[in-house]
Design a protein around this motif. Structure first.
Motif, mmCIF file in Angstrom:
data_model
loop_
_atom_site.group_PDB
_atom_site.id
_atom_site.type_symbol
_atom_site.label_atom_id
_atom_site.label_comp_id
_atom_site.label_asym_id
_atom_site.label_seq_id
_atom_site.Cartn_x
_atom_site.Cartn_y
_atom_site.Cartn_z
ATOM 1 N N VAL A 48 15.054 -2.973 6.794
ATOM 2 C CA VAL A 48 15.322 -1.549 6.657
ATOM 3 C C VAL A 48 13.993 -0.804 6.640
ATOM 4 C CG1 VAL A 48 16.304 0.265 5.206
ATOM 5 C CG2 VAL A 48 17.466 -1.945 5.404
ATOM 6 N N ARG A 49 13.876 0.185 7.522
ATOM 7 C CA ARG A 49 12.685 1.024 7.563
ATOM 8 C C ARG A 49 13.106 2.487 7.434
ATOM 9 N NH1 ARG A 49 9.988 -1.521 13.098
ATOM 10 N NH2 ARG A 49 9.673 -3.661 12.340
ATOM 11 N N GLU A 50 12.341 3.261 6.701
ATOM 12 C CA GLU A 50 12.635 4.683 6.590
ATOM 13 C C GLU A 50 12.265 5.378 7.896
ATOM 14 O OE1 GLU A 50 11.846 8.494 3.600
ATOM 15 O OE2 GLU A 50 10.534 6.725 3.503
ATOM 16 N N ALA A 51 13.153 6.249 8.375
ATOM 17 C CA ALA A 51 12.900 6.995 9.609
ATOM 18 C C ALA A 51 13.711 8.289 9.552
ATOM 19 C CB ALA A 51 13.282 6.180 10.839
ATOM 20 N N ASP A 52 13.070 9.355 9.144
ATOM 21 C CA ASP A 52 13.712 10.657 9.000
ATOM 22 C C ASP A 52 13.233 11.548 10.139
ATOM 23 O OD1 ASP A 52 14.562 13.204 8.286
ATOM 24 O OD2 ASP A 52 14.277 12.851 6.138
ATOM 25 N N TYR A 53 14.140 11.985 10.998
ATOM 26 C CA TYR A 53 13.778 12.816 12.142
ATOM 27 C C TYR A 53 13.068 14.098 11.716
ATOM 28 C CZ TYR A 53 17.308 10.024 14.730
ATOM 29 O OH TYR A 53 18.052 9.013 15.294
ATOM 30 N N ASP A 54 13.328 14.569 10.492
ATOM 31 C CA ASP A 54 12.723 15.807 10.012
ATOM 32 C C ASP A 54 11.415 15.573 9.265
ATOM 33 O OD1 ASP A 54 14.771 17.541 10.975
ATOM 34 O OD2 ASP A 54 16.047 16.923 9.304
ATOM 35 N N ARG A 55 11.006 14.319 9.111
ATOM 36 C CA ARG A 55 9.752 13.995 8.420
ATOM 37 C C ARG A 55 8.958 13.048 9.305
ATOM 38 N NH1 ARG A 55 11.350 10.977 3.751
ATOM 39 N NH2 ARG A 55 9.194 11.160 3.034
ATOM 40 N N PRO A 56 8.194 13.603 10.244
ATOM 41 C CA PRO A 56 7.471 12.782 11.220
ATOM 42 C C PRO A 56 6.604 11.695 10.606
ATOM 43 C CG PRO A 56 7.384 15.093 11.844
ATOM 44 C CD PRO A 56 8.004 15.040 10.475
ATOM 45 N N GLU A 57 6.106 11.942 9.374
ATOM 46 C CA GLU A 57 5.237 10.935 8.754
ATOM 47 C C GLU A 57 5.976 9.626 8.493
ATOM 48 O OE1 GLU A 57 6.995 13.428 5.370
ATOM 49 O OE2 GLU A 57 6.213 13.764 7.402
ATOM 50 N N THR A 58 7.309 9.689 8.339
ATOM 51 C CA THR A 58 8.063 8.457 8.095
ATOM 52 C C THR A 58 8.215 7.626 9.359
ATOM 53 O OG1 THR A 58 10.248 9.421 8.553
ATOM 54 C CG2 THR A 58 9.389 9.641 6.307
ATOM 55 N N LEU A 59 8.004 8.252 10.506
ATOM 56 C CA LEU A 59 8.247 7.558 11.771
ATOM 57 C C LEU A 59 7.084 6.658 12.175
ATOM 58 C CD1 LEU A 59 9.811 10.582 13.665
ATOM 59 C CD2 LEU A 59 11.029 8.653 12.655
ATOM 60 N N VAL A 86 9.810 14.115 18.148
ATOM 61 C CA VAL A 86 8.903 13.428 17.225
ATOM 62 C C VAL A 86 9.211 11.935 17.179
ATOM 63 C CG1 VAL A 86 8.470 15.482 15.838
ATOM 64 C CG2 VAL A 86 10.325 13.949 15.189
ATOM 65 N N VAL A 87 10.488 11.572 17.358
ATOM 66 C CA VAL A 87 10.840 10.153 17.399
ATOM 67 C C VAL A 87 10.256 9.510 18.655
ATOM 68 C CG1 VAL A 87 12.713 8.470 17.440
ATOM 69 C CG2 VAL A 87 12.963 10.567 16.096
ATOM 70 N N VAL A 88 10.412 10.176 19.779
ATOM 71 C CA VAL A 88 9.887 9.647 21.042
ATOM 72 C C VAL A 88 8.376 9.498 20.964
ATOM 73 C CG1 VAL A 88 9.599 10.118 23.509
ATOM 74 C CG2 VAL A 88 11.798 10.586 22.390
ATOM 75 N N ASP A 89 7.702 10.496 20.420
ATOM 76 C CA ASP A 89 6.242 10.437 20.321
ATOM 77 C C ASP A 89 5.797 9.276 19.441
ATOM 78 O OD1 ASP A 89 6.188 12.670 21.913
ATOM 79 O OD2 ASP A 89 5.758 14.084 20.290
ATOM 80 N N ALA A 90 6.510 9.051 18.338
ATOM 81 C CA ALA A 90 6.163 7.935 17.455
ATOM 82 C C ALA A 90 6.405 6.605 18.154
ATOM 83 C CB ALA A 90 6.981 8.011 16.165
ATOM 84 N N ALA A 91 7.478 6.511 18.918
ATOM 85 C CA ALA A 91 7.773 5.277 19.641
ATOM 86 C C ALA A 91 6.728 5.013 20.714
ATOM 87 C CB ALA A 91 9.164 5.361 20.263
ATOM 88 N N ALA A 92 6.287 6.074 21.388
ATOM 89 C CA ALA A 92 5.257 5.913 22.416
ATOM 90 C C ALA A 92 3.936 5.470 21.802
ATOM 91 C CB ALA A 92 5.077 7.233 23.162
ATOM 92 N N GLU A 93 3.587 6.065 20.664
ATOM 93 C CA GLU A 93 2.336 5.690 19.998
ATOM 94 C C GLU A 93 2.366 4.240 19.534
ATOM 95 O OE1 GLU A 93 -0.429 7.122 16.190
ATOM 96 O OE2 GLU A 93 1.279 8.336 16.841
#
Length: 285
Positions: A48-59, A86-93
């Protein structure tokens, strides 16, 4: 790792359950807004990983290089595009290997107003350079559960879609399609138009309810504005009633009638017949 965002939602849980049938739990990640709600999955060995679309730091910690990720679209209409970006950007990074995304049927050409955010998300994914798979989901048959039960009770189904057809499938079937893509080979840069095998009209839905109940059920086709008033009178908030009334006109124009066969090919069987759905819904009512 296979990462499922929104894993505690209705679709996300079905995807995780489908993955658990063939994938070791330790290779599955539930990326969720509230990890406490995924405690039952953690108990079964799912990470389980935290991933909140409204909190980019969690991604930043939600994805890792080589992950195969399912981005389940947000349910907050109107702000989904910035959430998805922001989800896509985190996945790309992070350097994920595949990003699957649940959009809407024919998102690049459909007149559906709600498709704009899906189209924008797909464009952002393409621009990111991440290998992708677009799962363009059609209408969920679960959207009609209350319609079916009310038709059995009242003997009528109201709408504004005329002879327009809609190709529904169950949420579980869309989930199984996602599982097939996440676990399959050669899924990079693919686009699937997912819908039920048979498109039906509301008049045909009324006929199915009548056949199952043994009572007469009629479809009442209304002008769009009158149907909106019916929905508002049933308790739907004004903007929601307006949205569903507009969708009826889109259905009348064929926007949700696609029957490409992509869904049944991915899940390896025909999609659920409407009669079966009506029978199951009324058995539970």
């Amino acid at each position: 790792m296979i990462v499922v965002t929104g894993a505690t939602g209705q679709l996300g849980r079905l995807v995780v359950e489908g993955l658990l049938e063939t994938t070791p739990a330790g290779q599955i990640v539930a990326a969720v807004r509230n990890p406490e709600k995924a405690a039952d999955l953690a108990a079964r060995g799912v990470q389980v990983r935290e991933a909140d679309y409204d909190r980019p730091e969690t991604l930043k910690q939600a994805f890792a290089a080589g992950d195969r990720v399912l981005l389940i679209s947000s349910d907050t209409v109107g702000i989904r595009l910035p959430q998805h970006k922001v989800v896509v950007d985190a996945a790309a990074e992070a350097g994920v290997a595949l990003l699957a995304y649940t959009g809407v049927l024919h998102s690049d050409t459909t007149p559906l107003a709600l498709a704009a955010e899906h189209k924008g998300t797909e464009e952002h994914i393409r621009a990111s350079g991440i290998p992708f798979s677009f799962l363009r989901n059609g209408w969920y048959v679960e959207n009609y559960v209350s319609t079916i039960t009310q038709a059995a009770e009242q003997g009528t189904i109201a709408g504004a879609s005329g002879e327009g057809r809609v190709s529904t499938a169950t949420r579980e079937e869309y989930a199984r399609a996602a599982v097939a893509v996440l676990t399959g080979e050669n899924q990079e840069n693919t686009v699937y138009e997912l819908a039920g095998d048979v498109a039906w009209t509301k008049a045909e839905l009324a006929a199915e309810v009548a056949a199952v109940t043994g009572k007469p059920v009629a479809y009442q086709d209304l002008p769009r504005d009158e149907y909106e008033r019916v929905l508002a009178g049933a308790g739907l908030p004004g903007p929601v009633a307006a949205m569903f009334a507009d969708i009826e006109l889109d259905i009348a124009g064929g926007a949700l009638a696609g029957t490409t066969g992509d869904l049944s090919r991915l899940i390896g069987r025909p999609t659920t017949p409407l009669r079966d759905t009506v029978t199951e819904v009324l058995a539970r009512a």
